[in-house]
Motif scaffolding. Structure first.
Motif, PDB file in Angstrom:
ATOM      1  N   LEU A  13       9.405  -7.146 -67.263  1.00  0.00           N
ATOM      2  CA  LEU A  13       8.613  -6.332 -66.343  1.00  0.00           C
ATOM      3  C   LEU A  13       8.138  -7.133 -65.129  1.00  0.00           C
ATOM      4  N   LYS A  14       8.011  -8.441 -65.277  1.00  0.00           N
ATOM      5  CA  LYS A  14       7.692  -9.263 -64.109  1.00  0.00           C
ATOM      6  C   LYS A  14       8.841  -9.232 -63.112  1.00  0.00           C
ATOM      7  N   LEU A  15      10.059  -9.176 -63.635  1.00  0.00           N
ATOM      8  CA  LEU A  15      11.236  -9.113 -62.771  1.00  0.00           C
ATOM      9  C   LEU A  15      11.462  -7.699 -62.238  1.00  0.00           C
ATOM     10  N   ALA A  16      11.137  -6.688 -63.062  1.00  0.00           N
ATOM     11  CA  ALA A  16      11.378  -5.294 -62.654  1.00  0.00           C
ATOM     12  C   ALA A  16      10.222  -4.440 -63.169  1.00  0.00           C
ATOM     13  N   PRO A  17       9.129  -4.372 -62.408  1.00  0.00           N
ATOM     14  CA  PRO A  17       7.928  -3.660 -62.883  1.00  0.00           C
ATOM     15  C   PRO A  17       8.139  -2.169 -63.145  1.00  0.00           C
ATOM     16  N   ASN A  18       9.200  -1.605 -62.574  1.00  0.00           N
ATOM     17  CA  ASN A  18       9.450  -0.170 -62.771  1.00  0.00           C
ATOM     18  C   ASN A  18      10.546   0.101 -63.812  1.00  0.00           C
ATOM     19  N   PHE A  19      10.779  -0.883 -64.694  1.00  0.00           N
ATOM     20  CA  PHE A  19      11.808  -0.768 -65.718  1.00  0.00           C
ATOM     21  C   PHE A  19      11.241   0.063 -66.879  1.00  0.00           C
ATOM     22  N   SER A  20      11.565   1.338 -66.905  1.00  0.00           N
ATOM     23  CA  SER A  20      10.970   2.267 -67.869  1.00  0.00           C
ATOM     24  C   SER A  20      11.241   1.861 -69.320  1.00  0.00           C
ATOM     25  N   ASP A  21      12.474   1.452 -69.622  1.00  0.00           N
ATOM     26  CA  ASP A  21      12.810   1.096 -71.004  1.00  0.00           C
ATOM     27  C   ASP A  21      11.963  -0.061 -71.517  1.00  0.00           C
ATOM     28  N   LYS A  44       2.765   5.621 -70.920  1.00  0.00           N
ATOM     29  CA  LYS A  44       2.516   6.346 -69.667  1.00  0.00           C
ATOM     30  C   LYS A  44       3.255   5.691 -68.502  1.00  0.00           C
ATOM     31  N   ASN A  45       3.340   4.383 -68.517  1.00  0.00           N
ATOM     32  CA  ASN A  45       4.114   3.697 -67.476  1.00  0.00           C
ATOM     33  C   ASN A  45       5.603   4.009 -67.612  1.00  0.00           C
ATOM     34  N   ALA A  46       6.082   4.105 -68.852  1.00  0.00           N
ATOM     35  CA  ALA A  46       7.486   4.479 -69.054  1.00  0.00           C
ATOM     36  C   ALA A  46       7.764   5.844 -68.441  1.00  0.00           C
ATOM     37  N   LEU A  47       6.826   6.779 -68.603  1.00  0.00           N
ATOM     38  CA  LEU A  47       6.975   8.113 -68.012  1.00  0.00           C
ATOM     39  C   LEU A  47       6.800   8.083 -66.497  1.00  0.00           C
ATOM     40  N   LYS A  48       5.939   7.211 -66.034  1.00  0.00           N
ATOM     41  CA  LYS A  48       5.709   7.094 -64.590  1.00  0.00           C
ATOM     42  C   LYS A  48       6.991   6.688 -63.868  1.00  0.00           C
ATOM     43  N   TYR A  49       7.745   5.794 -64.474  1.00  0.00           N
ATOM     44  CA  TYR A  49       8.946   5.271 -63.816  1.00  0.00           C
ATOM     45  C   TYR A  49      10.213   6.006 -64.238  1.00  0.00           C
ATOM     46  N   ASP A  50      10.094   6.879 -65.230  1.00  0.00           N
ATOM     47  CA  ASP A  50      11.224   7.725 -65.611  1.00  0.00           C
ATOM     48  C   ASP A  50      10.658   9.025 -66.162  1.00  0.00           C
ATOM     49  N   SER A  51      10.631  10.045 -65.330  1.00  0.00           N
ATOM     50  CA  SER A  51      10.028  11.327 -65.723  1.00  0.00           C
ATOM     51  C   SER A  51      10.817  12.014 -66.830  1.00  0.00           C
ATOM     52  N   GLN A  52      12.001  11.495 -67.161  1.00  0.00           N
ATOM     53  CA  GLN A  52      12.820  12.084 -68.223  1.00  0.00           C
ATOM     54  C   GLN A  52      12.733  11.300 -69.532  1.00  0.00           C
ATOM     55  N   ALA A  57       7.204  10.371 -74.157  1.00  0.00           N
ATOM     56  CA  ALA A  57       6.264  11.495 -74.242  1.00  0.00           C
ATOM     57  C   ALA A  57       5.987  11.862 -75.698  1.00  0.00           C
ATOM     58  N   ARG A  58       7.048  11.912 -76.516  1.00  0.00           N
ATOM     59  CA  ARG A  58       6.842  12.277 -77.916  1.00  0.00           C
ATOM     60  C   ARG A  58       6.039  11.210 -78.658  1.00  0.00           C
ATOM     61  N   ASN A  59       6.374   9.938 -78.444  1.00  0.00           N
ATOM     62  CA  ASN A  59       5.632   8.877 -79.129  1.00  0.00           C
ATOM     63  C   ASN A  59       4.164   8.881 -78.726  1.00  0.00           C
ATOM     64  N   LEU A  60       3.906   9.155 -77.437  1.00  0.00           N
ATOM     65  CA  LEU A  60       2.531   9.236 -76.962  1.00  0.00           C
ATOM     66  C   LEU A  60       1.815  10.395 -77.636  1.00  0.00           C
ATOM     67  N   MET A  79       5.278  18.188 -72.783  1.00  0.00           N
ATOM     68  CA  MET A  79       6.055  17.429 -71.814  1.00  0.00           C
ATOM     69  C   MET A  79       7.399  17.020 -72.416  1.00  0.00           C
ATOM     70  N   ALA A  80       7.376  16.559 -73.673  1.00  0.00           N
ATOM     71  CA  ALA A  80       8.619  16.151 -74.335  1.00  0.00           C
ATOM     72  C   ALA A  80       9.585  17.323 -74.453  1.00  0.00           C
ATOM     73  N   VAL A  81       9.055  18.514 -74.751  1.00  0.00           N
ATOM     74  CA  VAL A  81       9.919  19.691 -74.890  1.00  0.00           C
ATOM     75  C   VAL A  81      10.480  20.120 -73.535  1.00  0.00           C
ATOM     76  N   ARG A  82       9.687  19.980 -72.476  1.00  0.00           N
ATOM     77  CA  ARG A  82      10.210  20.307 -71.143  1.00  0.00           C
ATOM     78  C   ARG A  82      11.382  19.397 -70.784  1.00  0.00           C
TER      79      ARG A  82
END
Length: 243
Positions: A13-21, A44-52, A57-60, A79-82
């Motif tokens: 994440l230091k190299l790629a702060p928007n890395f959702s995985d 929430k950050n994973a969802l922020k950088y990848d809305s899909q 969403a389910r784990n949250l 959200m997960a169902v959407r």
């Protein structure tokens, strides 16, 4: 090692702060440690950088549900169902969250949708059965449990066996339910085996009862369950006397 895993993901994440995985996996690591605030932040950050990111969403949602925050659980299950309309776990999760908010009718609408969309899965039927059981509508609950049982779902057999045990009505149907609970399992749970042995005894099948309860006793001893060991030894004495 969980600490090494977190270190690896943080470096990523230091190299790629928007890395959702990486955020998602960091959430898994924090969740494993039961550090729920940090896990929630990571998901929430994973969802922020990848809305899909449906799994985030389910784990949250699962995490909020376990912590009895049913409003947020409902929000993230939705959200997960959407994101993933075919996610049966999230669909029934919405219903479970509604149940906890005393919105049983709305929950059953969700379960009915799950049944319509996933007719060969026992999950919707089982969830509907639980909902009716919670409302003490036992005839309706029994109907849905039986459908789940036809789909070979052992938890529904446990619930239905509990119904039948409560009225102390020995029948071969109860043995069939107990057999289903133990069906195709390499590891036999001693409590489940005790259920089966008791049902055999009630039906007068004493040899089968003794054999099953001996297996339960071996498992109970290996798992160091002294109270269960005592119960099983007493049951075996009664069966041997009866034989």
């Amino acid at each position: 090692d969980n600490n090494k895993a977190k270190e690896f993901f943080n470096r990523a994440l230091k190299l790629a702060p928007n890395f959702s995985d990486a955020w998602f996996n960091l959430g898994l690591a924090f969740n494993q440690e039961k550090n729920f605030p940090r896990a929630a932040e990571s998901y929430k950050n994973a969802l922020k950088y990848d809305s899909q990111a449906a799994l985030a969403a389910r784990n949250l949602a699962n995490m909020y549900f376990r912590n009895k925050d049913y409003v947020n659980a409902e929000t993230y299950y939705k959200m997960a169902v959407r994101i993933a309309p075919k996610d049966l776990e999230s669909l029934t999760g919405i219903g479970n969250s509604l149940e906890k908010q005393n919105k049983s009718e709305a929950a059953r609408e969700l379960y009915q949708k799950a049944i319509a969309s996933f007719s060969t899965s026992p999950v919707g039927y089982y969830s509907m059965g639980l909902s009716f059981e919670n409302q003490q509508q036992f005839n309706q609950a029994e109907k849905f449990y039986k459908t789940a049982i036809e789909l070979n779902f052992a938890p529904a057999a446990r619930r239905l066996l509990g119904f039948y045990d409560s009225v102390a009505s020995p029948s071969f149907n109860q043995i069939e339910l107990a057999l289903l609970i133990n069906h195709d399992s390499d590891f036999k749970d001693p409590y489940d085996l005790q259920l089966l042995g008791v049902e055999y005894a009630r039906n007068g099948q004493l040899n089968e009862a003794a054999e099953t309860l001996h297996s339960a006793l071996e498992q109970a001893r290996s798992k160091n369950l002294p109270a269960l060991v005592t119960d099983l030894e007493a049951s075996l004495i009664q069966i041997n006397n009866a034989r």
